[in-house]
Design a protein around this motif. Structure first.
Motif, mmCIF file in Angstrom:
data_model
loop_
_atom_site.group_PDB
_atom_site.id
_atom_site.type_symbol
_atom_site.label_atom_id
_atom_site.label_comp_id
_atom_site.label_asym_id
_atom_site.label_seq_id
_atom_site.Cartn_x
_atom_site.Cartn_y
_atom_site.Cartn_z
ATOM 1 N N PRO A 58 7.450 18.530 34.068
ATOM 2 C CA PRO A 58 7.848 19.418 35.154
ATOM 3 C C PRO A 58 8.847 18.845 36.155
ATOM 4 O O PRO A 58 9.129 19.504 37.162
ATOM 5 C CB PRO A 58 6.524 19.736 35.834
ATOM 6 N N ALA A 59 9.414 17.671 35.918
ATOM 7 C CA ALA A 59 10.456 17.159 36.823
ATOM 8 C C ALA A 59 11.603 18.171 36.889
ATOM 9 O O ALA A 59 11.885 18.863 35.902
ATOM 10 C CB ALA A 59 10.948 15.806 36.346
ATOM 11 N N PRO A 60 12.306 18.282 38.007
ATOM 12 C CA PRO A 60 13.281 19.358 38.211
ATOM 13 C C PRO A 60 14.615 19.230 37.479
ATOM 14 O O PRO A 60 15.404 20.167 37.476
ATOM 15 C CB PRO A 60 13.513 19.339 39.720
ATOM 16 N N LEU A 61 14.890 18.118 36.820
ATOM 17 C CA LEU A 61 16.217 17.902 36.247
ATOM 18 C C LEU A 61 16.607 18.952 35.203
ATOM 19 O O LEU A 61 17.772 19.342 35.121
ATOM 20 C CB LEU A 61 16.319 16.496 35.648
ATOM 21 N N HIS A 62 15.670 19.453 34.408
ATOM 22 C CA HIS A 62 15.981 20.496 33.418
ATOM 23 C C HIS A 62 16.593 21.726 34.092
ATOM 24 O O HIS A 62 17.584 22.280 33.624
ATOM 25 C CB HIS A 62 14.725 20.926 32.659
ATOM 26 N N ALA A 81 8.555 31.312 29.950
ATOM 27 C CA ALA A 81 7.943 30.162 29.291
ATOM 28 C C ALA A 81 6.462 30.377 29.055
ATOM 29 O O ALA A 81 5.841 31.253 29.653
ATOM 30 C CB ALA A 81 8.159 28.913 30.145
ATOM 31 N N GLY A 82 5.898 29.518 28.212
ATOM 32 C CA GLY A 82 4.485 29.585 27.879
ATOM 33 C C GLY A 82 3.607 28.585 28.612
ATOM 34 O O GLY A 82 2.392 28.705 28.577
ATOM 35 N N SER A 83 4.183 27.596 29.256
ATOM 36 C CA SER A 83 3.380 26.567 29.918
ATOM 37 C C SER A 83 3.396 26.757 31.432
ATOM 38 O O SER A 83 4.452 26.678 32.063
ATOM 39 C CB SER A 83 3.910 25.171 29.578
ATOM 40 N N LEU A 84 2.222 26.972 31.996
ATOM 41 C CA LEU A 84 2.133 27.070 33.448
ATOM 42 C C LEU A 84 2.508 25.739 34.094
ATOM 43 O O LEU A 84 3.311 25.696 35.021
ATOM 44 C CB LEU A 84 0.712 27.459 33.877
ATOM 45 N N PHE A 85 1.944 24.645 33.592
ATOM 46 C CA PHE A 85 2.146 23.331 34.203
ATOM 47 C C PHE A 85 3.569 22.821 34.049
ATOM 48 O O PHE A 85 4.162 22.330 35.005
ATOM 49 C CB PHE A 85 1.168 22.311 33.597
ATOM 50 N N HIS A 86 4.133 22.913 32.840
ATOM 51 C CA HIS A 86 5.452 22.337 32.584
ATOM 52 C C HIS A 86 6.610 23.254 32.974
ATOM 53 O O HIS A 86 7.736 22.782 33.112
ATOM 54 C CB HIS A 86 5.598 21.978 31.098
ATOM 55 N N PRO A 90 6.516 24.742 38.196
ATOM 56 C CA PRO A 90 7.674 24.027 38.755
ATOM 57 C C PRO A 90 8.889 24.917 38.945
ATOM 58 O O PRO A 90 9.622 24.765 39.929
ATOM 59 C CB PRO A 90 7.947 22.910 37.752
ATOM 60 N N ALA A 91 9.128 25.862 38.044
ATOM 61 C CA ALA A 91 10.279 26.770 38.207
ATOM 62 C C ALA A 91 10.114 27.608 39.468
ATOM 63 O O ALA A 91 11.072 27.798 40.224
ATOM 64 C CB ALA A 91 10.434 27.659 36.977
ATOM 65 N N GLN A 92 8.916 28.100 39.710
ATOM 66 C CA GLN A 92 8.670 28.870 40.930
ATOM 67 C C GLN A 92 8.872 28.003 42.173
ATOM 68 O O GLN A 92 9.462 28.443 43.153
ATOM 69 C CB GLN A 92 7.257 29.456 40.932
ATOM 70 N N ALA A 93 8.401 26.760 42.107
ATOM 71 C CA ALA A 93 8.563 25.849 43.253
ATOM 72 C C ALA A 93 10.039 25.585 43.544
ATOM 73 O O ALA A 93 10.407 25.332 44.694
ATOM 74 C CB ALA A 93 7.827 24.536 42.983
ATOM 75 N N LEU A 94 10.882 25.670 42.509
ATOM 76 C CA LEU A 94 12.321 25.465 42.668
ATOM 77 C C LEU A 94 13.063 26.757 43.033
ATOM 78 O O LEU A 94 14.284 26.764 43.141
ATOM 79 C CB LEU A 94 12.905 24.873 41.385
ATOM 80 N N GLY A 95 12.315 27.866 43.168
ATOM 81 C CA GLY A 95 12.921 29.120 43.606
ATOM 82 C C GLY A 95 13.395 30.045 42.502
ATOM 83 O O GLY A 95 14.117 30.998 42.765
#
Length: 135
Positions: A58-62, A81-86, A90-95
């Motif tokens: 889940p690091a933001p670089l992707h 996506a299918g993974s809540l954690f990965h 994280p995508a929601q946290a990045l906006g």
């Protein structure tokens, strides 16, 4: 967009590609993702891998790399996506706006809009493009 392989994903992806720009953000090796993308048969603007970035979700670089390659504002990107954690959290946290492909029928966590949850990519494609059969 991120996707995990399922029996009919390739059909849904081909259909989505007729109306939307597609990209894959993945924690797999580049060769593996290239083979999967070839099987899917849909045009992907970007294939972004952990191997290429030397970073794992889940690091933001992707997501940062996706914005660079897509040349689109964050508000124009829907992360599927299918993974809540990965992926989703994280995508929601990045906006980013997100759609969860909940293949296992897990309970929808509090704070996640259930109208943005689908059992598979076919149901998602049907919601976006109309209910004509994908398979």
């Amino acid at each position: 967009l991120t996707f995990h392989s399922a029996r009919y994903d390739h059909l849904a992806l081909r259909r989505l590609a007729t109306q939307y720009v597609l990209a894959i953000l993945s924690n797999v090796e580049t060769k593996t993702l290239q083979a999967s993308a070839k099987f899917f048969g849909a045009p992907f603007i970007a294939l972004i891998t952990a191997e290429g970035l030397k970073s794992y979700k889940p690091a933001p670089l992707h997501w940062e790399e996706a914005l660079k390659r897509l040349h689109m504002p964050r508000e124009s990107v829907l992360h599927v996506a299918g993974s809540l954690f990965h992926d989703i959290l994280p995508a929601q946290a990045l906006g980013f706006e997100t759609v969860w492909i909940n293949r296992r029928g897990e309970p929808v966590p509090e704070g996640l809009d259930p109208s943005r949850v689908f059992p598979d990519l076919i149901a998602f494609a049907n919601e976006l493009l109309g209910a004509e059969a994908v398979v």
